[in-house]
Structures are given as C-alpha cells and as structure tokens.
Motif scaffolding. Structure first.
Motif, short mmCIF file in Angstrom:
data_model
loop_
_atom_site.label_atom_id
_atom_site.label_comp_id
_atom_site.label_asym_id
_atom_site.label_seq_id
_atom_site.Cartn_x
_atom_site.Cartn_y
_atom_site.Cartn_z
N ALA A 55 36.31 -41.40 43.86
CA ALA A 55 37.23 -42.35 44.52
C ALA A 55 37.61 -41.85 45.91
CB ALA A 55 38.47 -42.55 43.65
N ARG A 56 37.84 -40.55 46.06
CA ARG A 56 38.20 -40.01 47.38
C ARG A 56 37.06 -40.16 48.38
NH1 ARG A 56 40.39 -35.93 44.10
NH2 ARG A 56 38.68 -34.52 44.60
N ARG A 57 35.85 -40.32 47.91
CA ARG A 57 34.70 -40.45 48.79
C ARG A 57 34.28 -41.90 48.99
NH1 ARG A 57 35.91 -36.27 47.05
NH2 ARG A 57 35.68 -34.40 48.26
N GLY A 58 35.03 -42.84 48.41
CA GLY A 58 34.76 -44.25 48.66
C GLY A 58 34.02 -44.99 47.57
N TRP A 59 33.77 -44.35 46.43
CA TRP A 59 33.15 -45.04 45.30
C TRP A 59 34.18 -45.96 44.66
CZ3 TRP A 59 28.05 -44.20 43.56
CH2 TRP A 59 27.35 -43.15 44.20
N VAL A 60 33.74 -47.15 44.28
CA VAL A 60 34.63 -48.14 43.67
C VAL A 60 33.99 -48.68 42.38
CG1 VAL A 60 35.66 -48.82 45.89
CG2 VAL A 60 33.63 -50.04 45.02
N PRO A 61 34.80 -49.27 41.50
CA PRO A 61 34.22 -49.87 40.30
C PRO A 61 33.14 -50.89 40.67
CG PRO A 61 36.59 -49.72 40.07
CD PRO A 61 36.27 -49.35 41.51
N ASP A 62 32.04 -50.86 39.95
CA ASP A 62 30.91 -51.74 40.22
C ASP A 62 31.19 -53.12 39.62
OD1 ASP A 62 28.49 -53.04 40.47
OD2 ASP A 62 27.30 -51.32 39.85
N PRO A 63 31.38 -54.14 40.47
CA PRO A 63 31.69 -55.47 39.94
C PRO A 63 30.52 -56.08 39.16
CG PRO A 63 31.32 -55.59 42.30
CD PRO A 63 31.32 -54.13 41.93
N LEU A 64 29.31 -55.57 39.37
CA LEU A 64 28.15 -56.08 38.64
C LEU A 64 28.04 -55.48 37.24
CD1 LEU A 64 25.51 -55.96 41.52
CD2 LEU A 64 26.91 -57.91 40.77
N HIS A 65 28.79 -54.41 36.99
CA HIS A 65 28.75 -53.73 35.68
C HIS A 65 30.16 -53.36 35.24
CE1 HIS A 65 24.68 -53.08 37.31
NE2 HIS A 65 24.34 -53.32 36.06
N PRO A 66 30.94 -54.36 34.83
CA PRO A 66 32.31 -54.04 34.37
C PRO A 66 32.25 -53.22 33.08
CG PRO A 66 31.77 -56.33 33.91
CD PRO A 66 30.62 -55.77 34.72
N PRO A 67 33.31 -52.47 32.80
CA PRO A 67 33.32 -51.66 31.58
C PRO A 67 33.13 -52.55 30.34
CG PRO A 67 35.23 -51.18 32.95
CD PRO A 67 34.54 -52.36 33.55
N ALA A 68 32.28 -52.09 29.44
CA ALA A 68 32.05 -52.80 28.19
C ALA A 68 32.89 -52.15 27.09
CB ALA A 68 30.57 -52.75 27.82
N GLU A 69 33.32 -52.97 26.15
CA GLU A 69 34.11 -52.47 25.02
C GLU A 69 33.36 -51.35 24.31
OE1 GLU A 69 37.35 -52.07 22.72
OE2 GLU A 69 37.18 -53.57 24.32
N GLY A 70 34.00 -50.21 24.17
CA GLY A 70 33.40 -49.09 23.45
C GLY A 70 32.46 -48.22 24.27
N ASP A 71 32.16 -48.61 25.50
CA ASP A 71 31.28 -47.79 26.34
C ASP A 71 32.04 -46.55 26.79
OD1 ASP A 71 29.29 -46.78 27.96
OD2 ASP A 71 29.00 -48.62 29.11
N HIS A 72 31.35 -45.45 26.90
CA HIS A 72 31.98 -44.19 27.30
C HIS A 72 31.75 -43.88 28.78
CE1 HIS A 72 33.08 -43.25 23.22
NE2 HIS A 72 31.87 -43.59 22.85
N HIS A 73 31.34 -44.88 29.54
CA HIS A 73 31.07 -44.67 30.96
C HIS A 73 31.71 -45.76 31.81
CE1 HIS A 73 27.92 -42.23 29.10
NE2 HIS A 73 28.09 -41.47 30.16
N LEU A 74 32.09 -45.36 33.01
CA LEU A 74 32.54 -46.28 34.04
C LEU A 74 31.42 -46.36 35.07
CD1 LEU A 74 36.15 -44.90 34.59
CD2 LEU A 74 35.46 -46.87 33.20
N PHE A 75 31.18 -47.55 35.58
CA PHE A 75 30.11 -47.74 36.56
C PHE A 75 30.73 -47.89 37.94
CE2 PHE A 75 28.70 -49.02 32.41
CZ PHE A 75 27.49 -48.36 32.31
#
Length: 167
Positions: free
Chosen positions: A139-159
């Motif tokens: 986040a400090r380097r400018g990465w943001v949540p990927d709108p094309l890959h929102p978090p899925a229920e039960g997934d252990h990763h953020l995109f």
C-alpha cells in the motif's frame, strides 16, 4: 537479463540456477512469519519450483545480496492469459532479519524499473490475508485492491494492482 544494480551496499541481480536451495530457504523463512500455526506442508518441492522459475525464459527472478548473503527475492512474469503489458509479481520476500532496512524498497524499485523497461503498464499480485506487514508495504508503494478480482468468500488471498507508469 537485468544487469547488477548496486544500492546502498546491496547488489540486486538475477538469481543463479545454483542458488535455488538458498532461495527456497529464504522463501520458507519469510512465509513462516505470517502463518501462526506454521507453514502448511502441502508436499511442494520448493527447490524444484524455484529451479523452474529461475530457468523460465519468460520470467525473471531477482535477488538482493548483502555481504555475500542472499537476503531478498522477487519473481515475476506475464501470467497466462493476461495482456502482454501486464506483469505478475509471483513472489516477493525479504529475510525477516532484514526487515525495515530499506531492502524491500530497493528490491521493489528494481522490479518497477525492470517493468518499465519492458513496457509494462500494470502489475498484479496476490498477498495472503494474514500477511498484514506485506499488505502495508505494498500500500505504501501504491498498490491498490484489484477491481477486476475482488476478494472471494473463503479465499486466503487479496488481489492487488499497481500502475507501473504512474508508480
């Protein structure tokens, strides 16, 4: 092949095939920090995985070396099915003994420079939901949540997504 880059007494360079065991050990040490019950043993032969990543002609594995020791690594390439201007950061690890020393920043900067030189416009990655330290780093380097890959229920990763040209 990226040329060696010296930053603050550190060298950032391409990983050598003979370093796969060392890379796998660093990968395991870094991953162990965000698995409170220990890294799951799924039977993966990590040295073999790293040998394959290092040998891929369509990918790059960079490492940071300090005083002769490999202390950071980054692996990236175009993911299957993605546009040619997209790069995925598959692995990014800094030895826990070298956190908060600027090493991760230097390694990230080297990645971005490489992506720009290759004409990439977008970088993507996925980060473990329990790895808050990494999420804050990105986040400090400018990465943001990927709108094309929102978090899925039960997934252990953020995109996450990064605008290479604007980074």
């Amino acid at each position: 092949m990226i040329s060696d880059r010296v930053t603050g007494g550190r060298v950032i360079r391409s990983v050598l095939a003979a370093e796969a065991e060392t890379v796998a050990a660093l990968h395991a040490r870094a991953r162990a920090t965000y698995y409170p019950d220990g890294v799951p043993d799924d039977g993966t032969d990590w040295p073999a995985v790293w040998r394959s990543a290092i040998a891929r002609p369509d990918g790059q594995v960079l490492c940071a070396v300090e005083r002769g020791s490999l202390v950071g690594l980054a692996s990236f390439r175009t993911p299957e099915g993605a546009p040619a201007d997209t790069v995925k950061l598959f692995q990014f690890h800094v030895d826990p003994d070298h956190w908060r020393t600027g090493l991760g920043t230097a390694l990230h900067t080297a990645c971005v420079e490489h992506w720009r030189a290759d004409g990439r416009s977008t970088a993507v990655l996925d980060v473990h939901v329990g790895n808050r330290r990494a999420q804050e780093f990105y986040a400090r380097r400018g990465w943001v949540p990927d709108p094309l890959h929102p978090p899925a229920e039960g997934d252990h990763h953020l995109f996450l997504r990064y605008a290479v040209a604007g980074g």
